[in-house]
Design a protein around this motif. Structure first.
Motif, PDB file in Angstrom:
ATOM      1  N   VAL A  69       0.827  -1.199   0.000  1.00  0.00           N
ATOM      2  CA  VAL A  69       0.000   0.000   0.000  1.00  0.00           C
ATOM      3  C   VAL A  69       0.866   1.256   0.000  1.00  0.00           C
ATOM      4  CG1 VAL A  69      -0.362   0.159   2.498  1.00  0.00           C
ATOM      5  CG2 VAL A  69      -2.070   1.071   0.948  1.00  0.00           C
ATOM      6  N   LEU A  70       1.971   1.246   0.732  1.00  0.00           N
ATOM      7  CA  LEU A  70       2.859   2.413   0.734  1.00  0.00           C
ATOM      8  C   LEU A  70       3.492   2.628  -0.635  1.00  0.00           C
ATOM      9  CD1 LEU A  70       4.632   2.181   4.203  1.00  0.00           C
ATOM     10  CD2 LEU A  70       2.749   3.664   3.512  1.00  0.00           C
ATOM     11  N   LEU A  71       3.874   1.545  -1.271  1.00  0.00           N
ATOM     12  CA  LEU A  71       4.445   1.664  -2.613  1.00  0.00           C
ATOM     13  C   LEU A  71       3.424   2.234  -3.598  1.00  0.00           C
ATOM     14  CD1 LEU A  71       6.456  -1.680  -2.803  1.00  0.00           C
ATOM     15  CD2 LEU A  71       7.370   0.643  -2.551  1.00  0.00           C
ATOM     16  N   GLU A  90       3.486  13.307   3.101  1.00  0.00           N
ATOM     17  CA  GLU A  90       3.668  11.948   2.616  1.00  0.00           C
ATOM     18  C   GLU A  90       2.358  11.465   2.007  1.00  0.00           C
ATOM     19  OE1 GLU A  90       5.297   9.448   5.593  1.00  0.00           O
ATOM     20  OE2 GLU A  90       6.946  10.816   6.014  1.00  0.00           O
ATOM     21  N   PRO A  91       2.430  10.758   0.890  1.00  0.00           N
ATOM     22  CA  PRO A  91       1.203  10.389   0.173  1.00  0.00           C
ATOM     23  C   PRO A  91       0.231   9.541   0.979  1.00  0.00           C
ATOM     24  CG  PRO A  91       3.107   9.276  -0.772  1.00  0.00           C
ATOM     25  CD  PRO A  91       3.624  10.271   0.215  1.00  0.00           C
ATOM     26  N   GLN A  92       0.737   8.691   1.858  1.00  0.00           N
ATOM     27  CA  GLN A  92      -0.179   7.837   2.611  1.00  0.00           C
ATOM     28  C   GLN A  92      -1.024   8.635   3.594  1.00  0.00           C
ATOM     29  OE1 GLN A  92       3.132   7.642   2.695  1.00  0.00           O
ATOM     30  NE2 GLN A  92       3.915   7.195   4.720  1.00  0.00           N
ATOM     31  N   LEU A  93      -0.614   9.839   3.957  1.00  0.00           N
ATOM     32  CA  LEU A  93      -1.384  10.651   4.896  1.00  0.00           C
ATOM     33  C   LEU A  93      -2.745  11.049   4.337  1.00  0.00           C
ATOM     34  CD1 LEU A  93       1.378  12.960   6.374  1.00  0.00           C
ATOM     35  CD2 LEU A  93       0.346  10.927   7.387  1.00  0.00           C
ATOM     36  N   TYR A  94      -2.827  11.322   3.062  1.00  0.00           N
ATOM     37  CA  TYR A  94      -4.112  11.707   2.481  1.00  0.00           C
ATOM     38  C   TYR A  94      -4.719  10.610   1.620  1.00  0.00           C
ATOM     39  CZ  TYR A  94      -1.466  12.794  -1.769  1.00  0.00           C
ATOM     40  OH  TYR A  94      -0.670  12.724  -2.863  1.00  0.00           O
ATOM     41  N   LEU A  95      -3.904   9.797   0.986  1.00  0.00           N
ATOM     42  CA  LEU A  95      -4.455   8.770   0.099  1.00  0.00           C
ATOM     43  C   LEU A  95      -5.159   7.663   0.863  1.00  0.00           C
ATOM     44  CD1 LEU A  95      -1.665   8.533  -2.594  1.00  0.00           C
ATOM     45  CD2 LEU A  95      -4.008   9.322  -2.901  1.00  0.00           C
ATOM     46  N   MET A  96      -4.629   7.260   1.996  1.00  0.00           N
ATOM     47  CA  MET A  96      -5.289   6.199   2.769  1.00  0.00           C
ATOM     48  C   MET A  96      -6.663   6.653   3.245  1.00  0.00           C
ATOM     49  SD  MET A  96      -3.520   3.481   2.746  1.00  0.00           S
ATOM     50  CE  MET A  96      -4.397   2.631   4.040  1.00  0.00           C
TER      51      MET A  96
END
Length: 84
Positions: free
Chosen positions: A20-22, A49-55
């Motif tokens: 998921v991070l990738l 960091e993208p996971q902060l908003y994408l998740m």
């Protein structure tokens, strides 16, 4: 369901990022950079960091569109680490 993360081994190689991070990094660093350079630069300049908003976005999107049981199946398919 999801597999627990593998603990790092002392003296061994650093753990690989999860699937998921990738994927989050690919969305921001590859896709967003091409589609909206200004937004990409803003996020990078502010160290977002993208996971902060994408998740959060993905959870909201899928959680409101599908039955919870179906969301679990979709998440398994989308976020499974296919490299293990």
């Amino acid at each position: 369901a999801f597999a627990p993360p593998t603990p790092p081994v002392r003296g061994g190689p650093p753990p690989r990022p999860s699937g998921v991070l990738l994927r989050c990094e690919r969305v921001q660093n590859d896709l967003l950079r091409v589609k909206d350079e200004k937004l990409y630069q803003h996020l990078e300049a502010n160290a977002v960091e993208p996971q902060l908003y994408l998740m959060k976005w993905i959870r909201l999107l899928l959680g409101r569109e599908f039955h919870p049981d179906d969301v679990a199946v979709l998440w398994d398919a989308l976020f499974a680490d296919h490299h293990q």
